[in-house]
Scaffold this motif. Structure first.
Motif, mmCIF file in Angstrom:
data_model
loop_
_atom_site.group_PDB
_atom_site.id
_atom_site.type_symbol
_atom_site.label_atom_id
_atom_site.label_comp_id
_atom_site.label_asym_id
_atom_site.label_seq_id
_atom_site.Cartn_x
_atom_site.Cartn_y
_atom_site.Cartn_z
ATOM 1 N N SER A 1 -26.464 21.052 -6.488
ATOM 2 C CA SER A 1 -27.652 20.349 -5.988
ATOM 3 C C SER A 1 -27.836 19.006 -6.682
ATOM 4 O O SER A 1 -28.309 18.035 -6.068
ATOM 5 N N GLN A 2 -27.448 18.912 -7.953
ATOM 6 C CA GLN A 2 -27.506 17.624 -8.648
ATOM 7 C C GLN A 2 -26.549 16.619 -8.011
ATOM 8 O O GLN A 2 -26.878 15.440 -7.842
ATOM 9 N N GLY B 1 -27.944 15.351 -4.862
ATOM 10 C CA GLY B 1 -28.972 14.349 -5.134
ATOM 11 C C GLY B 1 -28.385 12.969 -5.395
ATOM 12 O O GLY B 1 -28.946 11.948 -4.959
ATOM 13 N N ASN C 1 -29.315 9.718 -3.140
ATOM 14 C CA ASN C 1 -29.912 8.536 -3.772
ATOM 15 C C ASN C 1 -29.082 7.279 -3.500
ATOM 16 O O ASN C 1 -29.640 6.195 -3.263
ATOM 17 N N LYS D 1 -34.393 14.173 0.599
ATOM 18 C CA LYS D 1 -34.874 14.355 -0.776
ATOM 19 C C LYS D 1 -35.933 15.451 -0.837
ATOM 20 O O LYS D 1 -35.974 16.234 -1.795
ATOM 21 N N ASP D 2 -36.792 15.487 0.174
ATOM 22 C CA ASP D 2 -37.833 16.515 0.209
ATOM 23 C C ASP D 2 -37.210 17.911 0.285
ATOM 24 O O ASP D 2 -37.621 18.825 -0.439
ATOM 25 N N GLU E 1 -35.531 18.753 -3.121
ATOM 26 C CA GLU E 1 -36.478 19.155 -4.170
ATOM 27 C C GLU E 1 -36.880 20.616 -4.006
ATOM 28 O O GLU E 1 -37.027 21.352 -4.986
ATOM 29 N N LYS E 2 -37.039 21.056 -2.770
ATOM 30 C CA LYS E 2 -37.374 22.463 -2.517
ATOM 31 C C LYS E 2 -36.204 23.364 -2.923
ATOM 32 O O LYS E 2 -36.408 24.467 -3.449
ATOM 33 N N LYS F 1 -34.008 22.672 -5.319
ATOM 34 C CA LYS F 1 -33.962 22.701 -6.782
ATOM 35 C C LYS F 1 -35.015 23.642 -7.357
ATOM 36 O O LYS F 1 -34.770 24.354 -8.334
ATOM 37 N N GLU F 2 -36.203 23.644 -6.743
ATOM 38 C CA GLU F 2 -37.258 24.547 -7.205
ATOM 39 C C GLU F 2 -36.837 26.010 -7.049
ATOM 40 O O GLU F 2 -37.064 26.828 -7.940
#
Length: 287
Positions: free
Chosen positions: A246-247, A250, A254, A273-274, A277-278, A280-281
Motif C-alpha cells: 500500500s505504501q 501511494g 502521489n 488517495k481516499d 487511506e481506507k 491503510k486504516e
C-alpha cells in the motif's frame, strides 16, 4: 486485529474460566492474569498464546472458582493478625480512625493468596484444555472479522483499479489541451508566422515526456494485482506485506498527482488517495 474467546470447564470441585481478548497492535504484547499458584506455568502459558494468537495486544485471564461459587483463594491468617496488631497499635498511638482497617489489610501483599502453592499435572492439563478452547473461539472470532475485512480491502483495491482505468481518456484529452494552449500562447507572443513547427514539436515532445504518467499507471496496476494476490493467500501474518504494498501504491498515486496538470486527473487522483487511506486504516488492523 480484535478478538475474543471465553470457555469454562469443570475440574474436580472447581470451575476453570479462561478469557482471551485482543486489541490491534503492530507487535505481540501479552498480559496474563492468573491465580498465584499458576505463576510457575506463566512462561508456558505465554508461549501457548503467542503461538496461536500470533500478534496483537492480547490479554488472557484465568479464574478458578470452587464448588461453592467462591474464588480459589485463601487467607493468610498469621500475616493478617500481625498486620492487624501493628496497625491497631499505630492507630491507637496516633489516634487514627480504624473504620477501613479490614479492607486496608486485605489489600496488603500476601494476605490473600491462592489456597494452594502449586498446581498438579492433572489440574494443569484441565487448564491447558480450557485455554485451547478459549483460543479456538478467539481464532474463530478473528476469522469472521478477517473475512469481512478482506471483502472491504478487495472493494477498495478494485475501486482504485477502476479509477486508474478512467485515466486513459483524460490523459489523451490533457495532451490535446496542452498542445493547443502552448501553440496559442506562442502565436500570441511571437506571431503565427514566426513559430517554427519542427522546434515546436520537439519542445512539445520533451514537455510531454516530463509529465507522462504511463510508467506510474503500469506500476500502480501491478501493485493492485500484487495486493490482491497476497490478500487471497491462505497464510497468517500478511499485514506487514500488505502495508508495504500500500505504501508503494501511494508513491505512484502521489507521482501521478504531481504530473497531472489536469483538474479531471487530479480529481481521480484524490479519489484514489481516499480509497488508499481506507486501505491503510484497515491493513493496520490485520494480522
Amino acid at each position: 486485529m480484535t478478538g475474543y474467546g471465553r470457555v469454562s470447564n469443570s475440574f474436580d470441585d472447581k470451575v476453570i474460566n479462561v478469557e482471551v481478548r485482543s486489541l490491534n497492535s503492530k507487535y505481540t504484547d501479552i498480559r496474563v492474569k492468573i491465580p498465584q499458584n499458576y505463576k510457575e506455568k506463566e512462561h508456558e502459558l505465554r508461549k501457548i498464546v503467542s503461538d496461536k494468537a500470533l500478534r496483537g495486544k492480547i490479554e488472557i485471564t484465568i479464574e478458578v472458582e470452587t464448588g461453592n461459587g467462591g474464588d480459589e483463594y485463601g487467607l493468610n491468617e498469621a500475616l493478617f493478625r500481625r498486620y492487624h496488631q501493628e496497625l491497631s497499635r499505630l492507630t491507637n498511638e496516633l489516634q487514627i480512625p480504624t473504620a477501613d482497617m479490614l479492607q486496608a489489610i486485605l489489600r496488603l501483599p500476601n494476605v490473600v493468596g491462592a489456597a494452594a502453592d502449586t498446581i498438579d499435572d492433572k489440574e494443569w492439563a484441565a487448564v491447558h484444555k480450557t485455554v485451547d478452547g478459549a483460543l479456538a473461539k478467539f481464532t474463530e472470532f478473528r476469522t469472521v472479522e478477517g473475512n469481512a475485512l478482506k471483502e472491504d480491502l478487495l472493494l477498495r483495491v478494485n475501486n482504485i483499479a477502476s479509477l486508474l482505468a478512467r485515466l486513459d481518456p483524460e490523459e489523451e484529452e490533457r495532451i490535446t489541451k496542452l498542445r493547443q494552449r502552448m501553440r496559442q500562447s506562442l502565436e500570441e507572443h511571437l506571431g503565427k508566422d514566426k513559430v517554427d513547427d519542427n522546434r515546436f514539436e520537439q519542445e512539445i515532445l520533451f514537455y510531454l515526456e516530463k509529465i507522462d504518467i504511463t510508467e506510474e499507471k503500469v506500476r500502480l496496476e501491478q501493485h493492485c494485482k500484487y495486493f490482491i494476490e497476497e490478500l487471497e493467500k491462505q497464510q497468517p501474518l500478511k499485514g506487514r506485506k500488505l502495508s508495504f504494498i500500500s505504501q508503494e501504491m501511494g508513491r505512484e498515486i502521489n507521482t501521478m498527482g504531481a504530473k497531472a496538470y489536469s483538474s479531471n486527473i487530479q480529481k481521480l487522483v484524490v479519489e484514489m488517495k481516499d480509497e488508499l487511506e481506507k486501505i491503510k486504516e484497515q491493513v493496520a488492523n490485520t494480522v
